[in-house]
Design an enzyme around this catalytic site. Structure first.
Site, PDB file in Angstrom:
ATOM      1  N   CYS A  31       0.842  -1.207   0.000  1.00 25.44           N
ATOM      2  CA  CYS A  31       0.000   0.000   0.000  1.00 25.44           C
ATOM      3  C   CYS A  31       0.880   1.261   0.000  1.00 25.44           C
ATOM      4  O   CYS A  31       1.538   1.558   0.990  1.00 25.44           O
ATOM      5  CB  CYS A  31      -0.903  -0.050   1.235  1.00 25.44           C
ATOM      6  SG  CYS A  31      -1.786   1.477   1.593  1.00 25.44           S
ATOM      7  N   CYS A  34       0.098   3.770   2.739  1.00 26.18           N
ATOM      8  CA  CYS A  34       0.550   3.226   4.033  1.00 26.18           C
ATOM      9  C   CYS A  34       2.045   3.461   4.213  1.00 26.18           C
ATOM     10  O   CYS A  34       2.490   3.841   5.302  1.00 26.18           O
ATOM     11  CB  CYS A  34       0.268   1.727   4.118  1.00 26.18           C
ATOM     12  SG  CYS A  34      -1.470   1.271   4.003  1.00 26.18           S
TER      13      CYS A  34
END
Length: 107
Positions: A31, A34
């Site tokens: 991600c 993230c």
């Protein structure tokens, strides 16, 4: 703890029950947002050391907890107080928004 605590499916329940305030960053290695958020979470873990437990849970390695809490997109940040979820943030956020989110539940 000056770095984020590693939260897993195995230690999740015990962690939120044994700490008055727990902030959990649900994330995954693939991600991009993230990964962009990770340095901010590290800074927050240092700043809140001894005040709030800052943790990270990898949703790919720990799918049961993410599924149980209906974490449908990442990053998702969930704040637990006295073992109960009180609020969550979804998506990439700037540090001041995250610290304000934490601070409003510290009293």
């Amino acid at each position: 703890m000056s770095s984020p605590f590693h939260i897993t499916d195995d230690n999740f329940e015990e962690t939120i029950k044994n700490n008055p305030i727990v902030f959990v960053d649900f994330w995954a290695t693939w991600c991009g947002p993230c990964r962009a958020l990770a340095p901010t979470i590290d800074e927050i873990a240092q700043e809140y050391s001894g005040k709030v437990l800052i943790g990270k849970l990898d949703v790919d390695k720990n799918p049961s907890t993410a599924e149980k809490l209906q974490v449908l997109s990442i990053p998702t940040m969930v704040l637990f107080k006295n073992g109960q979820e009180v609020e969550r943030l979804v998506g990439l956020c700037v540090k001041k928004n995250i610290t304000a989110f934490i601070d409003k539940h510290r009293s």
